[in-house]
Design a protein around this motif. Structure first.
Motif, PDB file in Angstrom:
ATOM      1  N   PHE A   1      12.771   2.295  -5.530  1.00 27.20           N
ATOM      2  CA  PHE A   1      11.616   2.826  -4.452  1.00 27.20           C
ATOM      3  C   PHE A   1      10.745   3.640  -4.650  1.00 27.20           C
ATOM      4  CE2 PHE A   1      11.987   6.505  -1.182  1.00 27.20           C
ATOM      5  CZ  PHE A   1      11.772   5.168  -0.654  1.00 27.20           C
ATOM      6  N   ASN A   2      10.837   4.865  -5.310  1.00 21.59           N
ATOM      7  CA  ASN A   2       9.825   5.668  -5.607  1.00 21.59           C
ATOM      8  C   ASN A   2       8.332   5.314  -6.603  1.00 21.59           C
ATOM      9  OD1 ASN A   2      11.129   7.151  -4.794  1.00 21.59           O
ATOM     10  ND2 ASN A   2      12.063   8.426  -7.760  1.00 21.59           N
ATOM     11  N   LYS A   3       8.260   3.852  -7.150  1.00 17.92           N
ATOM     12  CA  LYS A   3       7.415   3.563  -7.703  1.00 17.92           C
ATOM     13  C   LYS A   3       7.162   2.231  -6.054  1.00 17.92           C
ATOM     14  CE  LYS A   3       6.665   3.636 -12.319  1.00 17.92           C
ATOM     15  NZ  LYS A   3       5.379   4.321 -12.590  1.00 17.92           N
ATOM     16  N   LEU A   4       7.822   1.807  -5.730  1.00 21.44           N
ATOM     17  CA  LEU A   4       6.812   0.658  -4.366  1.00 21.44           C
ATOM     18  C   LEU A   4       6.651   2.024  -3.669  1.00 21.44           C
ATOM     19  CD1 LEU A   4       9.965  -1.208  -3.757  1.00 21.44           C
ATOM     20  CD2 LEU A   4       8.059  -1.894  -4.752  1.00 21.44           C
ATOM     21  N   ILE A   5       7.105   3.668  -2.958  1.00 17.98           N
ATOM     22  CA  ILE A   5       6.597   3.857  -2.333  1.00 17.98           C
ATOM     23  C   ILE A   5       5.191   4.629  -2.713  1.00 17.98           C
ATOM     24  CG2 ILE A   5       7.557   6.169  -2.558  1.00 17.98           C
ATOM     25  CD1 ILE A   5       8.618   6.809  -0.160  1.00 17.98           C
ATOM     26  N   THR A   6       5.080   5.152  -3.649  1.00 15.98           N
ATOM     27  CA  THR A   6       3.587   5.550  -4.771  1.00 15.98           C
ATOM     28  C   THR A   6       3.098   4.206  -4.810  1.00 15.98           C
ATOM     29  OG1 THR A   6       4.304   5.259  -6.843  1.00 15.98           O
ATOM     30  CG2 THR A   6       4.685   7.986  -5.765  1.00 15.98           C
ATOM     31  N   GLY A   7       2.913   3.167  -4.357  1.00  9.97           N
ATOM     32  CA  GLY A   7       1.880   2.027  -5.341  1.00  9.97           C
ATOM     33  C   GLY A   7       1.342   1.742  -5.872  1.00  9.97           C
ATOM     34  N   GLY A   8       2.591   2.608  -6.926  1.00  9.89           N
ATOM     35  CA  GLY A   8       2.179   2.041  -8.536  1.00  9.89           C
ATOM     36  C   GLY A   8       2.923   1.386  -9.419  1.00  9.89           C
TER      37      GLY A   8
ATOM     38  N   ALA B   1       5.077   9.206  12.914  1.00  5.96           N
ATOM     39  CA  ALA B   1       5.338  10.289  12.582  1.00  5.96           C
ATOM     40  C   ALA B   1       5.739  11.084  10.862  1.00  5.96           C
ATOM     41  CB  ALA B   1       5.331  11.237  13.456  1.00  5.96           C
ATOM     42  N   GLU B   2       4.991  11.880  10.260  1.00  7.67           N
ATOM     43  CA  GLU B   2       5.298  12.337   9.082  1.00  7.67           C
ATOM     44  C   GLU B   2       7.415  13.194   9.260  1.00  7.67           C
ATOM     45  OE1 GLU B   2       4.337  16.583   6.828  1.00  7.67           O
ATOM     46  OE2 GLU B   2       2.849  14.521   6.179  1.00  7.67           O
ATOM     47  N   PRO B   3       7.894  13.560  10.198  1.00  9.06           N
ATOM     48  CA  PRO B   3       9.124  14.283  10.210  1.00  9.06           C
ATOM     49  C   PRO B   3      10.246  13.130   9.743  1.00  9.06           C
ATOM     50  CG  PRO B   3       7.936  15.372  12.115  1.00  9.06           C
ATOM     51  CD  PRO B   3       6.792  14.665  11.547  1.00  9.06           C
ATOM     52  N   GLN B   4       9.365  11.975  10.788  1.00  9.99           N
ATOM     53  CA  GLN B   4       9.792  10.303  10.984  1.00  9.99           C
ATOM     54  C   GLN B   4       9.985  10.238   8.962  1.00  9.99           C
ATOM     55  OE1 GLN B   4       8.442   8.794  14.372  1.00  9.99           O
ATOM     56  NE2 GLN B   4      10.597   8.326  14.465  1.00  9.99           N
ATOM     57  N   ARG B   5       9.041  10.219   8.587  1.00 11.66           N
ATOM     58  CA  ARG B   5       8.760   9.320   6.965  1.00 11.66           C
ATOM     59  C   ARG B   5       9.440  10.147   5.665  1.00 11.66           C
ATOM     60  NH1 ARG B   5       1.764   8.921   7.380  1.00 11.66           N
ATOM     61  NH2 ARG B   5       2.151   8.088   8.612  1.00 11.66           N
ATOM     62  N   LYS B   6       9.390  11.416   6.411  1.00  8.90           N
ATOM     63  CA  LYS B   6      10.265  12.794   5.312  1.00  8.90           C
ATOM     64  C   LYS B   6      11.563  11.835   5.495  1.00  8.90           C
ATOM     65  CE  LYS B   6      11.739  17.150   3.836  1.00  8.90           C
ATOM     66  NZ  LYS B   6      11.353  19.047   4.763  1.00  8.90           N
ATOM     67  N   ALA B   7      12.498  12.171   6.851  1.00  9.16           N
ATOM     68  CA  ALA B   7      13.253  11.653   7.206  1.00  9.16           C
ATOM     69  C   ALA B   7      13.876  10.363   6.008  1.00  9.16           C
ATOM     70  CB  ALA B   7      14.189  11.795   8.537  1.00  9.16           C
ATOM     71  N   PHE B   8      12.955   9.146   6.337  1.00  6.03           N
ATOM     72  CA  PHE B   8      13.390   7.874   5.673  1.00  6.03           C
ATOM     73  C   PHE B   8      13.774   8.334   4.390  1.00  6.03           C
ATOM     74  CE2 PHE B   8      11.281   4.532   3.870  1.00  6.03           C
ATOM     75  CZ  PHE B   8      12.711   2.943   4.339  1.00  6.03           C
ATOM     76  N   VAL B   9      12.434   8.673   3.692  1.00  7.31           N
ATOM     77  CA  VAL B   9      12.736   9.091   2.098  1.00  7.31           C
ATOM     78  C   VAL B   9      13.651   9.444   1.689  1.00  7.31           C
ATOM     79  CG1 VAL B   9      11.071   9.814   0.542  1.00  7.31           C
ATOM     80  CG2 VAL B   9       9.685   9.629   2.310  1.00  7.31           C
TER      81      VAL B   9
ATOM     82  N   ILE C   1      10.606  -3.656   0.675  1.00  8.71           N
ATOM     83  CA  ILE C   1       9.293  -3.407   1.182  1.00  8.71           C
ATOM     84  C   ILE C   1       9.616  -3.233   2.458  1.00  8.71           C
ATOM     85  CG2 ILE C   1       7.988  -4.707   0.957  1.00  8.71           C
ATOM     86  CD1 ILE C   1       9.055  -5.665  -1.401  1.00  8.71           C
ATOM     87  N   THR C   2       9.834  -3.278   3.518  1.00  5.38           N
ATOM     88  CA  THR C   2       9.651  -4.095   4.723  1.00  5.38           C
ATOM     89  C   THR C   2       9.452  -2.692   5.325  1.00  5.38           C
ATOM     90  OG1 THR C   2      10.571  -6.393   5.307  1.00  5.38           O
ATOM     91  CG2 THR C   2      10.639  -5.409   6.814  1.00  5.38           C
ATOM     92  N   GLU C   3      10.421  -1.200   4.858  1.00  2.72           N
ATOM     93  CA  GLU C   3      10.484  -0.633   5.499  1.00  2.72           C
ATOM     94  C   GLU C   3      10.005   0.445   5.390  1.00  2.72           C
ATOM     95  OE1 GLU C   3      13.403   0.774   7.982  1.00  2.72           O
ATOM     96  OE2 GLU C   3      13.986  -1.531   8.036  1.00  2.72           O
ATOM     97  N   LEU C   4       9.625   0.557   4.349  1.00  3.75           N
ATOM     98  CA  LEU C   4       8.301   1.262   3.807  1.00  3.75           C
ATOM     99  C   LEU C   4       6.562   1.081   4.451  1.00  3.75           C
ATOM    100  CD1 LEU C   4       8.656   0.965  -0.591  1.00  3.75           C
ATOM    101  CD2 LEU C   4       9.608   3.102   0.942  1.00  3.75           C
ATOM    102  N   ARG C   5       6.544   0.148   4.987  1.00  2.00           N
ATOM    103  CA  ARG C   5       5.303  -0.448   5.059  1.00  2.00           C
ATOM    104  C   ARG C   5       5.375  -0.059   6.227  1.00  2.00           C
ATOM    105  NH1 ARG C   5       4.640  -6.875   4.782  1.00  2.00           N
ATOM    106  NH2 ARG C   5       2.785  -6.264   4.122  1.00  2.00           N
ATOM    107  N   GLY C   6       6.694   0.456   7.393  1.00  2.00           N
ATOM    108  CA  GLY C   6       6.341   0.536   8.418  1.00  2.00           C
ATOM    109  C   GLY C   6       6.309   2.306   8.337  1.00  2.00           C
ATOM    110  N   LEU C   7       6.243   2.642   7.148  1.00  6.47           N
ATOM    111  CA  LEU C   7       6.473   3.770   7.479  1.00  6.47           C
ATOM    112  C   LEU C   7       4.724   4.032   7.579  1.00  6.47           C
ATOM    113  CD1 LEU C   7       7.791   5.657   4.311  1.00  6.47           C
ATOM    114  CD2 LEU C   7       8.596   5.350   6.419  1.00  6.47           C
TER     115      LEU C   7
ATOM    116  N   ARG D   1       0.835  -1.420  -0.043  1.00 10.96           N
ATOM    117  CA  ARG D   1       0.439   0.292  -0.273  1.00 10.96           C
ATOM    118  C   ARG D   1       1.601   0.858   0.465  1.00 10.96           C
ATOM    119  NH1 ARG D   1      -5.098  -1.026   4.244  1.00 10.96           N
ATOM    120  NH2 ARG D   1      -5.480  -2.776   3.666  1.00 10.96           N
ATOM    121  N   ARG D   2      -0.132   2.572  -0.446  1.00  8.22           N
ATOM    122  CA  ARG D   2       0.994   3.943  -0.260  1.00  8.22           C
ATOM    123  C   ARG D   2       1.740   3.899   0.574  1.00  8.22           C
ATOM    124  NH1 ARG D   2      -2.053   7.942  -4.082  1.00  8.22           N
ATOM    125  NH2 ARG D   2      -1.084   6.643  -5.356  1.00  8.22           N
ATOM    126  N   ALA D   3       2.854   4.801   1.107  1.00  2.00           N
ATOM    127  CA  ALA D   3       3.307   4.942   2.422  1.00  2.00           C
ATOM    128  C   ALA D   3       3.357   6.069   2.431  1.00  2.00           C
ATOM    129  CB  ALA D   3       4.656   4.247   2.504  1.00  2.00           C
TER     130      ALA D   3
END
Length: 532
Positions: free
Chosen positions: A138-145, A115-123, A105-111, A49-51
Motif C-alpha cells: 500500500f505504501n509503495k502504491l501511494i508513493t508512486g514508487g 481535501a487533505e483531512p480526508q486523505r489523512k483519515a483514509f491513509v 488502487i481505485t481508492e488511492l486514485r480518488g484521493l 500517480r502519487r496520491a
C-alpha cells in the motif's frame, strides 16, 4: 490484496526463475480480471500517480508511530526506502482486510479529489487495516514508487502458461501505450485482434555483448555487419495515415521528433522500421555525438530553434512490417533486401536514412573496421546472422554487439553516499576527482562495478574516514584510486571540471595505485580533444 502480497513475497524472496514463473502463472489463473490487469500494469511500470506528498506521509507516519520526525528521518536515511520505513515504524498489526488490489488502487486514485483531512483519515485507516506485506505494498502504491524486478520475458512466460497462448503473441500484446483505464483483461490478452491499435510497436530484439571477438561465430560469410550507433534505438511505425515513434524502453516519443512525420510521404502505410535516432547535421558524413541528442531527450515539445540546431533522422537497419504484413519471421537478409528497396528513392533531405552495412572478407578485416568506430561516431559493430529471424527480447546466438573497449581514467574518491533498497546500509554512490595541480577537481559520479564484498569493504573504510557530512553525503579523506570506465566524453559548462562522461562506472578498485598517480584534468581534456 492478500493474494497480490503473497505473489510479491514469492517473487521477492526467490532468485529462481521457475519459481517466479510458477507463482505468476498461478496468480494469473486464479485472480479476478481486474486484479490480473493491474498486476501486469504494475509489473510493467504502469504505476498510479502519487496520491499524497512524501512530506505528508513522513509526518503522518511519525505521528502515528509516536516518534519525533527527526527520528523517522534518520530511520529513513538508514533504510533507504520510504514505503519500507513507514511499514517498519508503524505499530504492527495482523491484516484482516480482504479487499482486492483493484479496490485499493481505485481508492488511492480518488484521493486527488478530496481535501487533505480526508486523505489523512483514509491513509491512517488503511495503515490500521493492513499489516505486513500488504501495508508495505500500500505504501509503495501511494508513493508512486512501485517497482518489481519482473522482465517482460518472465511475464510472458507466466501468461503463456496460464492462458495457453504463444509467448511471442503475448509479448506483442503487452507492448504499446495501454493502461487499465482504457482496456480490459479480455481486450488486452484474449481478444482475437489485439493488433487493432495502430500505434502498437513490436517487442525489440536485443543482442548479447561479444567479449572475445567473433572468431567463434564460424564462417564470416554467414554474417552481416553494421555500425552500432550511439543514439536512441527506436521503432518508427507508419499505419493508418499517421506515424508513431517508440523507444526501446516502450516510451511513446512521437511528439519529440516531429520531423519524422515527413516519412509518411516516402513510405507506404503498414511499414514498421527498427533503427537508431541520431542528430545528423546537413552536409555531415557522420552523426553528431550523443551530447547533441541529449538536448532533444525529455522534451515533450521541441522549439523551432532546436529543430534547426539538432535535426534528427532515423537510421533504419531492419524492416519488421511491410505493406501491413508482419515479416519478422523472414531471414534478416530478406528483410534487409526489402528495406533497401523501400529506401532506394528517398530524397536527400528525408528524415530517414538506410544504415549502411559494412563489407568484410574475414574477421580480421572486420576488426580493422571496428577500430575506426569512434571516427564514425559509433560504439562498435553489430553482427547479425544472415538467416536470423527478428525475435523478441534478448536471445543468444544470432545477434551480437561487438563494442569498442571503453575509455578509462584513474580517479580519486572524494565523496560517498549510501545506496538504496538492499544496499541502503552500504556506501555505493561515489564522487570522483582528478588532479589539477595540487587540487582535486570532481568530474563524475559512479555507483556500479564493484562486488558486494568490495562495497562492504569500502563502506567500513568510509565510516572511519569521514571528514564532513552533508545530509546523506560524506566527504572522505582522499586515499583510494579507482579506474573509471566510460563510453564517451563531452564538454559540460555545468561541471566544475568542464567535462561530462557517458555511462561512467567503476571498472576496478586500484588498491595497488598511490593517490598521487591518479590522472589529471589535462588528461581528461586531452581525451575530450581526441574523442569529444
Amino acid at each position: 490484496m492478500k493474494r497480490f502480497a503473497a505473489l510479491f513475497n514469492t517473487i521477492d524472496q526467490s532468485t529462481r526463475t521457475n519459481v517466479k514463473v510458477a507463482a505468476l502463472a498461478d496468480y494469473f489463473s486464479d485472480a479476478t480480471d481486474a486484479d490480473r490487469l493491474w498486476t501486469i500494469a504494475l509489473f510493467s511500470g504502469r504505476r498510479p500517480r502519487r496520491a499524497v506528498t512524501t512530506t505528508r506521509l513522513r509526518e503522518w507516519a511519525a505521528e502515528e508511530a509516536d516518534i519525533p520526525l527527526w527520528l523517522f528521518e534518520d530511520s529513513y536515511a538508514i533504510v533507504g526506502d520510504l514505503a519500507e520505513t513507514i511499514a517498519l515504524v508503524l505499530p504492527p498489526n495482523p491484516s484482516s482486510d480482504n479487499r482486492s488490489l483493484t479496490h485499493w488502487i481505485t481508492e488511492l486514485r480518488g484521493l486527488a479529489e478530496v481535501a487533505e483531512p480526508q486523505r489523512k483519515a483514509f491513509v491512517l485507516a488503511a495503515w490500521a487495516a493492513l499489516g505486513g506485506t500488504e501495508r508495505f505494498l500500500f505504501n509503495k502504491l501511494i508513493t508512486g514508487g512501485f517497482r518489481v524486478g519482473i522482465s517482460q520475458k518472465l511475464m510472458t512466460r507466466a501468461l503463456a502458461r496460464a492462458t495457453g497462448m504463444p509467448e511471442t503473441e503475448l509479448a506483442h500484446r503487452l507492448m504499446g501505450n495501454w493502461h487499465p483505464d482504457d482496456t480490459t483483461w479480455h481486450a488486452l490478452i484474449e481478444a482475437a485482434d489485439a493488433s487493432a491499435d495502430a500505434s502498437r510497436p513490436y517487442p525489440f530484439y536485443l543482442a548479447y555483448g561479444l567479449e572475445d571477438g567473433p572468431e567463434s561465430l564460424g564462417d564470416p560469410d554467414h554474417w552481416r555487419a553494421e555500425w552500432k550507433w550511439d543514439g536512441i534505438r527506436g521503432q518508427l511505425i507508419l499505419r493508418d495515415g499517421d506515424y508513431y515513434v517508440w523507444s526501446r524502453g516502450e516510451e511513446l516519443m512521437t511528439d519529440r521528433f516531429p520531423e519524422l512525420a515527413r516519412t509518411i510521404d516516402h513510405l507506404p502505410p503498414g511499414t514498421v522500421l527498427d533503427g537508431e535516432l541520431l542528430v545528423w547535421l546537413p552536409g555531415s558524413d557522420t552523426p553528431a555525438s550523443f551530447n547533441a541528442l541529449q538536448a532533444r531527450i525529455g522534451r515533450k515539445t521541441v522549439p523551432k530553434k532546436l529543430l534547426a540546431e539538432a535535426p534528427v533522422v532515423l537510421h533504419a537497419y531492419d524492416l519488421l512490417e511491410w505493406q501491413g504484413e508482419d515479416i519478422r519471421h523472414h531471414p534478416f537478409a530478406t528483410r534487409r533486401a526489402l528495406l533497401e528497396e523501400a529506401c532506394a528513392d528517398l530524397p536527400a533531405d528525408a528524415p530517414l536514412r538506410l544504415s549502411p552495412q559494412i563489407p568484410f572478407g574475414s574477421w580480421a578485416d572486420l576488426a580493422t573496421h571496428r577500430a575506426a568506430a569512434r571516427d564514425a561516431q559509433a560504439e562498435g559493430l553489430m553482427l547479425k546472422r544472415a538467416d536470423s529471424p527478428y525475435l523478441a527480447g534478448r536471445k543468444k546466438g544470432d545477434w551480437w554487439k561487438w563494442k569498442l573497449d571503453p575509455l578509462t581514467i584513474d580517479a580519486v574518491m572524494i565523496y560517498a553516499q549510501s545506496g538504496s533498497g538492499r544496499r541502503a546500509n552500504l556506501f555505493t554512490d561515489f564522487t570522483f576527482a582528478v588532479w589539477n595541480g595540487n587540487d582535486l577537481v570532481p568530474f563524475t559520479k559512479a555507483y556500479s562495478g564493484l562486488t558486494d564484498a568490495e562495497f562492504r569493504q569500502i563502506t567500513a573504510w568510509v565510516r572511519k574516514n569521514t571528514l564532513e557530512r552533508f545530509g546523506p553525503v560524506r566527504k572522505v579523506t582522499p586515499h583510494h584510486v579507482f579506474e573509471i570506465a566510460f563510453e564517451g566524453i563531452q564538454p559540460s559548462p555545468r561541471h566544475k571540471s568542464g567535462v561530462a562522461l557517458r555511462f561512467p562506472r567503476m571498472k576496478r578498485w586500484r588498491q595497488d595505485k598511490p593517490l598521487q598517480e591518479a590522472n589529471t584534468l589535462d588528461d581528461l581534456n586531452e581525451m575530450l580533444r581526441q574523442y569529444g
